[in-house]
Design an enzyme around this catalytic site. Structure first.
Site, short mmCIF file in Angstrom:
data_model
loop_
_atom_site.label_atom_id
_atom_site.label_comp_id
_atom_site.label_asym_id
_atom_site.label_seq_id
_atom_site.Cartn_x
_atom_site.Cartn_y
_atom_site.Cartn_z
N SER A 110 -0.71 -22.09 3.53
CA SER A 110 -0.58 -22.79 4.81
C SER A 110 -1.42 -22.13 5.89
CB SER A 110 0.87 -22.75 5.31
OG SER A 110 1.72 -23.35 4.40
N HIS B 295 -2.29 -28.78 4.59
CA HIS B 295 -2.83 -28.61 3.25
C HIS B 295 -3.80 -29.76 2.97
CE1 HIS B 295 0.20 -25.58 1.87
NE2 HIS B 295 0.79 -26.05 2.94
N HIS C 170 3.86 -27.35 -3.91
CA HIS C 170 5.09 -26.58 -3.76
C HIS C 170 6.23 -27.22 -4.54
CE1 HIS C 170 2.77 -25.63 -0.07
NE2 HIS C 170 3.29 -24.42 -0.21
N TYR D 160 9.21 -27.38 -3.54
CA TYR D 160 10.08 -28.16 -2.64
C TYR D 160 9.57 -29.57 -2.39
CZ TYR D 160 6.79 -26.83 1.09
OH TYR D 160 5.67 -26.62 1.84
N GLU D 161 8.31 -29.81 -2.74
CA GLU D 161 7.79 -31.17 -2.57
C GLU D 161 8.31 -32.10 -3.66
OE1 GLU D 161 3.46 -31.33 -1.05
OE2 GLU D 161 3.62 -29.37 -2.05
N ALA E 43 1.51 -17.91 3.60
CA ALA E 43 2.15 -17.52 4.85
C ALA E 43 3.59 -17.17 4.48
CB ALA E 43 2.12 -18.68 5.84
N MET F 266 7.72 -19.68 0.15
CA MET F 266 8.14 -20.80 -0.72
C MET F 266 7.08 -21.11 -1.77
SD MET F 266 9.49 -23.27 2.33
CE MET F 266 10.40 -22.61 3.74
N SER F 267 6.29 -20.11 -2.14
CA SER F 267 5.21 -20.42 -3.08
C SER F 267 4.88 -19.20 -3.92
CB SER F 267 3.96 -20.86 -2.29
OG SER F 267 3.45 -19.75 -1.54
N ASN G 199 5.67 -15.10 10.74
CA ASN G 199 6.85 -15.05 11.63
C ASN G 199 7.78 -13.99 11.07
OD1 ASN G 199 7.13 -17.34 9.43
ND2 ASN G 199 9.20 -16.58 9.84
N HIS H 206 7.53 -24.63 11.66
CA HIS H 206 6.27 -24.67 10.92
C HIS H 206 5.08 -24.49 11.87
CE1 HIS H 206 3.64 -25.47 7.56
NE2 HIS H 206 3.09 -26.50 8.16
#
Ligand code: HPA
Length: 272
Positions: free
Chosen positions: A30, A61, A83, A85-86, A113, A211-212, A235, A247
């Site tokens: 990201s 992306h 991802h 989560y997609e 990230a 998340m990746s 963050n 995000h």
């Protein structure tokens, strides 16, 4: 089609469009896709055109493979990744890594990230990943194993190549870029963690959470690729600072560290 046949079909399609063997693969997280814009004489191939590739949907992306040269090395970059989560299966998430291996890639640089769990970190820090914790509750290698692709029980004692980590640290020192080192934890997302989850992840040894990356690295190791992982701490993870996570913050921070990130990764590639 068997998995192997699907991989070969995608690789054959790509070889017809780019005749050289990429030696280094890049997966750009990201806000970090800008590195692909630095590739010289780029050949860009949208994911939707590649047989067997899923199509990327998330903001930030772009969703294409970019072939070309960077600092004299032949590379292939994923500008945007898939991802879990997609809604993609981990098999789909990691398919591009299999294809990179089939194209002749030997070394993989994975970027993301991530939220800082380690309280000595600050947003904008770059972190060389020393190891990871798979907290997905799933593994891309579950299912029948194809011995042509790798062994049934891959060793993960050095998932992130020691020499490449050392190289990254040396380059950072030379360029005067401060880098952290630490353990990356993969959660499924898409929601960010709760403060209690972040405290738990700190206790189990996590320094950053995202998340990746973990599925791709597992498959890269299974394939025999050498891996370097770099997180941009976009963050502080939930509960550390008294503010909600967005995000937009993730993208804004990656924007700020862009020049250090580009410099670091390009110089690492030059010396790989
Ligand atoms: N948590 C999970 N994934 C993330 C974060 C976070 O705080 N920041 C960027 N990706």
């Amino acid at each position: 089609m068997s998995r192997k046949e699907k991989i070969i079909a995608a690789a054959t399609f790509l070889k017809e469009r780019f005749e050289h063997h990429p030696e280094i693969g890049l997966i750009l997280g990201s806000g970090l896709g800008i590195l692909a814009d630095e590739i010289e004489k780029p050949v860009k191939i949208p994911y939707q055109d590649i047989p067997g590739f899923p199509v990327s949907t998330v903001e930030g992306h772009a969703g294409q493979l970019v072939f070309g040269t960077l600092k004299g090395k032949t590379v292939v970059a994923m500008q945007g990744r898939f991802h879990y989560y997609e809604g993609y299966s981990l098999d789909q998430v990691t398919f591009p890594v299999r294809v990179m291996k089939e194209l002749g890639v030997e070394k993989l640089i994975v970027t993301n990230a991530a939220g800082g769990i380690n309280e000595s970190f600050q947003p904008g820090d770059l972190m060389i990943i020393t190891d990871h914790i798979n907290n997905l509750g799933h593994n891309p290698l579950i299912g029948p194993n194809d011995p042509e692709l790798g062994v049934r029980f891959p060793d993960m004692s050095e998932a992130y190549d020691k020499e490449l980590r050392q190289l990254a640290k040396n380059v950072a020192r030379e360029l005067n870029i401060a880098v952290q080192e630490g353990v990356y934890v993969a959660n499924t997302g898409p929601c960010y963690e709760t403060p209690a989850e972040v405290r738990m992840l700190r206790i189990v040894g996590g320094d950053a959470v995202g998340m990746s990356t973990v599925p791709e690295v597992i498959v890269a190791k299974h394939s025999g690729l050498k891996v370097l992982g770099i997180s941009c701490i976009s963050n502080m993870a939930a509960g550390i600072l008294d503010q909600p996570l967005t995000h937009d913050e993730v993208i804004e921070t990656t924007e700020k560290v862009k020049s250090n990130f580009l410099n670091l990764v390009k110089t690492i590639i030059e010396k790989m």
